[in-house]
Motif scaffolding. Structure first.
Motif, short mmCIF file in Angstrom:
data_model
loop_
_atom_site.label_atom_id
_atom_site.label_comp_id
_atom_site.label_asym_id
_atom_site.label_seq_id
_atom_site.Cartn_x
_atom_site.Cartn_y
_atom_site.Cartn_z
N LYS A 6 0.85 -1.20 0.00
CA LYS A 6 0.00 0.00 0.00
C LYS A 6 0.88 1.25 0.00
CE LYS A 6 -3.84 -2.33 0.55
NZ LYS A 6 -4.88 -2.38 -0.43
N ARG A 45 -7.70 11.44 -6.98
CA ARG A 45 -7.87 10.49 -5.89
C ARG A 45 -7.85 9.03 -6.38
NH1 ARG A 45 -8.41 11.78 -1.22
NH2 ARG A 45 -9.38 13.77 -1.58
N GLN A 49 -4.21 4.44 -4.89
CA GLN A 49 -3.76 3.06 -4.67
C GLN A 49 -2.65 2.63 -5.64
OE1 GLN A 49 -4.38 1.30 -2.01
NE2 GLN A 49 -5.78 2.86 -1.27
N ASP A 64 -11.04 15.88 3.97
CA ASP A 64 -11.21 14.67 3.17
C ASP A 64 -11.06 13.39 4.00
OD1 ASP A 64 -11.32 16.50 1.09
OD2 ASP A 64 -9.27 16.15 0.45
N GLU A 66 -12.95 11.27 5.40
CA GLU A 66 -13.78 10.09 5.08
C GLU A 66 -13.18 9.31 3.91
OE1 GLU A 66 -15.85 9.13 7.32
OE2 GLU A 66 -15.43 11.03 8.34
N ASN A 67 -12.56 9.99 2.97
CA ASN A 67 -11.89 9.30 1.86
C ASN A 67 -10.65 8.55 2.35
OD1 ASN A 67 -13.69 10.25 -0.16
ND2 ASN A 67 -12.63 12.20 -0.12
N TYR A 68 -9.87 9.20 3.22
CA TYR A 68 -8.65 8.57 3.72
C TYR A 68 -8.95 7.44 4.69
CZ TYR A 68 -5.95 12.34 1.62
OH TYR A 68 -5.38 13.21 0.73
N ALA A 69 -10.01 7.58 5.46
CA ALA A 69 -10.36 6.56 6.45
C ALA A 69 -10.74 5.23 5.79
CB ALA A 69 -11.49 7.04 7.35
N GLU A 70 -11.14 5.27 4.53
CA GLU A 70 -11.47 4.05 3.79
C GLU A 70 -10.22 3.29 3.37
OE1 GLU A 70 -13.60 5.45 0.40
OE2 GLU A 70 -15.39 6.02 1.56
N CYS A 71 -9.08 3.93 3.37
CA CYS A 71 -7.83 3.34 2.86
C CYS A 71 -7.01 2.73 3.99
CB CYS A 71 -6.99 4.42 2.20
SG CYS A 71 -7.80 5.25 0.83
N LYS A 97 -8.07 8.56 12.79
CA LYS A 97 -8.90 7.70 11.93
C LYS A 97 -8.09 6.99 10.84
CE LYS A 97 -13.18 10.28 12.56
NZ LYS A 97 -14.24 11.05 11.88
N ARG A 99 -5.66 4.49 9.02
CA ARG A 99 -5.26 3.11 9.28
C ARG A 99 -3.97 2.83 8.52
NH1 ARG A 99 -9.87 -0.56 7.58
NH2 ARG A 99 -9.85 0.79 5.79
#
Length: 192
Positions: A6, A45, A49, A64, A66-71, A97, A99
């Motif tokens: 990642k 964005r 990945q 942003d 919420e976008n980063y928290a998904e990754c 938040k 990860r």
């Protein structure tokens, strides 16, 4: 294992975003660097990945998150980490938040106003090491700040010292170029 392969996320002040990208290009030209700043960041964005290194600012991380928290990131590096020294700020809440398999914080001032600044930074870096905020205040902050309790200070130093790399002012001065002074005289206009 989830973080293998990642990207690494760098979060820094807005004024340093371009500097991080330039330094990455200079020292690690083979890395795919993605700068997520400015209004056009949303269009880029999708490249996140496929990148090795992603650079953004604290201000945009907050917006942003919420976008980063998904990754999931291989690592998260917070430059000028005093931006999260207050645990109740949007910067600190957003950073918590994120990860990642690894976390690294860089700061020249881990304690600016109170010993609690250190708790917020260390809690992101190594959650639970210093207990929760209330426990930290009871065990360390209050005795150190109110009573100047040396045993509490020594216990705190022993706990955090394995996680700190520190250069003294004397070590840093050797790396600095000679001072340059430029005098530029400006005549004030009528409004000034």
């Amino acid at each position: 294992p989830d973080a293998a392969g990642k990207p690494v996320l760098i979060v820094c002040p807005t004024s340093l975003v371009d500097n991080w990208a330039e330094e990455a290009a200079r020292f690690t030209p083979n890395l795919r660097v993605l700068v997520l700043s400015g209004a056009e960041r949303h269009q880029r964005r999708d490249d996140l990945q496929r990148s090795d290194l992603v650079v953004t600012s604290y201000a945009l991380l907050r917006r942003d998150i919420e976008n980063y928290a998904e990754c999931i990131f291989a690592a998260v590096i917070l430059d000028e980490a005093q931006h999260i020294k207050n645990r109740s700020t949007q910067n600190a809440i957003a950073a918590k938040k994120l990860r990642a398999g690894h976390r690294l914080v860089l700061t020249g001032t881990p304690v600016e106003n109170s010993v609690s600044d250190l708790w917020s930074i260390m809690n992101l870096l190594n959650p639970g090491l210093l207990g929760n905020a209330t426990q930290f205040n009871e065990r360390f902050a209050a005795p150190i700040e109110r009573e100047r309790d040396e045993p509490s200070r020594a216990r705190l130093r022993r706990l955090v010292s394995p996680f700190l790399l520190r250069r003294t002012k004397a070590q840093v001065l050797a790396d600095l170029p000679p001072r340059t002074e430029i005098i530029h005289r400006v005549e004030p206009g009528p409004e000034e």
